[in-house]
Design a protein around this motif. Structure first.
Motif, PDB file in Angstrom:
ATOM      1  N   VAL A  52       0.862  -1.177   0.000  1.00 29.18           N
ATOM      2  CA  VAL A  52       0.000   0.000   0.000  1.00 29.18           C
ATOM      3  C   VAL A  52       0.900   1.229   0.000  1.00 29.18           C
ATOM      4  CG1 VAL A  52      -0.229   0.036   2.519  1.00 29.18           C
ATOM      5  CG2 VAL A  52      -1.952   1.172   1.134  1.00 29.18           C
ATOM      6  N   ARG A  53       0.480   2.244  -0.756  1.00 32.29           N
ATOM      7  CA  ARG A  53       1.223   3.503  -0.749  1.00 32.29           C
ATOM      8  C   ARG A  53       0.887   4.266   0.521  1.00 32.29           C
ATOM      9  NH1 ARG A  53       0.095   6.462  -6.332  1.00 32.29           N
ATOM     10  NH2 ARG A  53      -0.077   8.104  -4.774  1.00 32.29           N
ATOM     11  N   LYS A  54       1.861   4.962   1.055  1.00 30.18           N
ATOM     12  CA  LYS A  54       1.695   5.734   2.289  1.00 30.18           C
ATOM     13  C   LYS A  54       0.527   6.716   2.184  1.00 30.18           C
ATOM     14  CE  LYS A  54       4.269   9.393   4.621  1.00 30.18           C
ATOM     15  NZ  LYS A  54       5.613   9.951   4.782  1.00 30.18           N
ATOM     16  N   ASP A  55       0.452   7.468   1.088  1.00 30.03           N
ATOM     17  CA  ASP A  55      -0.617   8.448   0.950  1.00 30.03           C
ATOM     18  C   ASP A  55      -1.990   7.797   0.884  1.00 30.03           C
ATOM     19  OD1 ASP A  55       0.202   7.496  -1.603  1.00 30.03           O
ATOM     20  OD2 ASP A  55      -0.551   9.282  -2.607  1.00 30.03           O
ATOM     21  N   HIS A  56      -2.076   6.602   0.290  1.00 26.37           N
ATOM     22  CA  HIS A  56      -3.348   5.888   0.245  1.00 26.37           C
ATOM     23  C   HIS A  56      -3.725   5.352   1.633  1.00 26.37           C
ATOM     24  CE1 HIS A  56      -3.124   5.076  -4.367  1.00 26.37           C
ATOM     25  NE2 HIS A  56      -3.251   6.358  -4.057  1.00 26.37           N
ATOM     26  N   LEU A  57      -2.734   4.909   2.391  1.00 22.91           N
ATOM     27  CA  LEU A  57      -2.997   4.461   3.761  1.00 22.91           C
ATOM     28  C   LEU A  57      -3.540   5.614   4.602  1.00 22.91           C
ATOM     29  CD1 LEU A  57      -2.892   2.518   6.176  1.00 22.91           C
ATOM     30  CD2 LEU A  57      -0.483   3.187   6.468  1.00 22.91           C
ATOM     31  N   LEU A  58      -2.900   6.777   4.508  1.00 26.61           N
ATOM     32  CA  LEU A  58      -3.346   7.925   5.295  1.00 26.61           C
ATOM     33  C   LEU A  58      -4.746   8.369   4.887  1.00 26.61           C
ATOM     34  CD1 LEU A  58      -0.019   9.938   5.472  1.00 26.61           C
ATOM     35  CD2 LEU A  58      -0.961   8.356   7.147  1.00 26.61           C
ATOM     36  N   ALA A  59      -5.055   8.343   3.579  1.00 27.52           N
ATOM     37  CA  ALA A  59      -6.401   8.688   3.105  1.00 27.52           C
ATOM     38  C   ALA A  59      -7.419   7.667   3.612  1.00 27.52           C
ATOM     39  CB  ALA A  59      -6.424   8.758   1.582  1.00 27.52           C
ATOM     40  N   TRP A  60      -7.066   6.372   3.594  1.00 26.98           N
ATOM     41  CA  TRP A  60      -7.954   5.321   4.092  1.00 26.98           C
ATOM     42  C   TRP A  60      -8.213   5.519   5.591  1.00 26.98           C
ATOM     43  CZ3 TRP A  60      -7.155   1.501   7.779  1.00 26.98           C
ATOM     44  CH2 TRP A  60      -8.131   0.527   7.859  1.00 26.98           C
ATOM     45  N   MET A  61      -7.157   5.852   6.330  1.00 30.80           N
ATOM     46  CA  MET A  61      -7.314   6.082   7.771  1.00 30.80           C
ATOM     47  C   MET A  61      -8.252   7.264   8.025  1.00 30.80           C
ATOM     48  SD  MET A  61      -3.366   5.388   8.948  1.00 30.80           S
ATOM     49  CE  MET A  61      -3.559   5.994  10.603  1.00 30.80           C
ATOM     50  N   ASP A  62      -8.118   8.339   7.241  1.00 35.19           N
ATOM     51  CA  ASP A  62      -9.019   9.482   7.377  1.00 35.19           C
ATOM     52  C   ASP A  62     -10.467   9.070   7.118  1.00 35.19           C
ATOM     53  OD1 ASP A  62      -6.983  11.210   8.040  1.00 35.19           O
ATOM     54  OD2 ASP A  62      -6.836  12.122   6.039  1.00 35.19           O
ATOM     55  N   THR A  63     -10.671   8.276   6.071  1.00 36.42           N
ATOM     56  CA  THR A  63     -12.021   7.804   5.746  1.00 36.42           C
ATOM     57  C   THR A  63     -12.591   6.974   6.898  1.00 36.42           C
ATOM     58  OG1 THR A  63     -11.504   7.780   3.397  1.00 36.42           O
ATOM     59  CG2 THR A  63     -13.372   6.443   4.098  1.00 36.42           C
ATOM     60  N   GLN A  64     -11.781   6.100   7.463  1.00 35.74           N
ATOM     61  CA  GLN A  64     -12.234   5.263   8.579  1.00 35.74           C
ATOM     62  C   GLN A  64     -12.593   6.111   9.787  1.00 35.74           C
ATOM     63  OE1 GLN A  64     -12.741   1.844   8.118  1.00 35.74           O
ATOM     64  NE2 GLN A  64     -12.311   2.629   6.082  1.00 35.74           N
ATOM     65  N   ALA A  65     -11.918   7.245   9.946  1.00 31.08           N
ATOM     66  CA  ALA A  65     -12.181   8.137  11.077  1.00 31.08           C
ATOM     67  C   ALA A  65     -13.301   9.125  10.777  1.00 31.08           C
ATOM     68  CB  ALA A  65     -10.899   8.892  11.430  1.00 31.08           C
ATOM     69  N   GLY A  66     -13.859   9.062   9.558  1.00 35.82           N
ATOM     70  CA  GLY A  66     -14.936   9.959   9.187  1.00 35.82           C
ATOM     71  C   GLY A  66     -14.490  11.353   8.815  1.00 35.82           C
ATOM     72  N   ILE A  67     -13.222  11.489   8.437  1.00 34.30           N
ATOM     73  CA  ILE A  67     -12.681  12.783   8.026  1.00 34.30           C
ATOM     74  C   ILE A  67     -12.805  12.912   6.518  1.00 34.30           C
ATOM     75  CG2 ILE A  67     -10.589  14.197   7.942  1.00 34.30           C
ATOM     76  CD1 ILE A  67      -9.670  12.685  10.487  1.00 34.30           C
ATOM     77  N   GLU A  68     -13.380  14.018   6.077  1.00 38.68           N
ATOM     78  CA  GLU A  68     -13.528  14.255   4.645  1.00 38.68           C
ATOM     79  C   GLU A  68     -12.172  14.530   4.008  1.00 38.68           C
ATOM     80  OE1 GLU A  68     -16.307  14.331   2.593  1.00 38.68           O
ATOM     81  OE2 GLU A  68     -17.356  13.428   4.281  1.00 38.68           O
ATOM     82  N   PRO A  69     -11.901  13.934   2.849  1.00 35.93           N
ATOM     83  CA  PRO A  69     -10.616  14.221   2.175  1.00 35.93           C
ATOM     84  C   PRO A  69     -10.569  15.679   1.733  1.00 35.93           C
ATOM     85  CG  PRO A  69     -11.984  12.776   0.819  1.00 35.93           C
ATOM     86  CD  PRO A  69     -12.709  13.007   2.110  1.00 35.93           C
ATOM     87  N   GLU A  70      -9.367  16.257   1.782  1.00 32.12           N
ATOM     88  CA  GLU A  70      -9.178  17.625   1.324  1.00 32.12           C
ATOM     89  C   GLU A  70      -9.301  17.672  -0.189  1.00 32.12           C
ATOM     90  OE1 GLU A  70      -5.702  19.591   2.708  1.00 32.12           O
ATOM     91  OE2 GLU A  70      -5.930  18.821   4.744  1.00 32.12           O
TER      92      GLU A  70
END
Length: 73
Positions: A52-70
């Motif tokens: 997994v790419r680091k940026d995709h992991l961080l985006a996935w983690m944001d989604t799991q936390a209910g944070i809207e992507p920038e």
């Protein structure tokens, strides 16, 4: 593999395998492989290696936390 403590996102490698994912998330290697095999997790394969790419992991983690992507402008 040697246990690594990450103290910032900048220290996380660009490409992450299951062992490193387990360390980053604080889960077992088995659970990391299960997560990486799920359809909702953003992985890619090179041969039999799953990563997994680091940026995709961080985006996935944001989604799991209910944070809207920038949104980029």
């Amino acid at each position: 593999m040697q246990r690594i403590e990450y103290t910032s996102f900048d220290q996380i490698p660009v490409i992450i395998n299951a062992e490193r994912l387990a360390m980053i998330l604080g889960i077992s290697r088995t659970t990391a492989y299960e997560l990486m095999r799920s359809n909702e997790f953003p992985t890619f394969r090179v041969g039999s290696r799953i990563s997994v790419r680091k940026d995709h992991l961080l985006a996935w983690m944001d989604t799991q936390a209910g944070i809207e992507p920038e949104k980029s402008s």
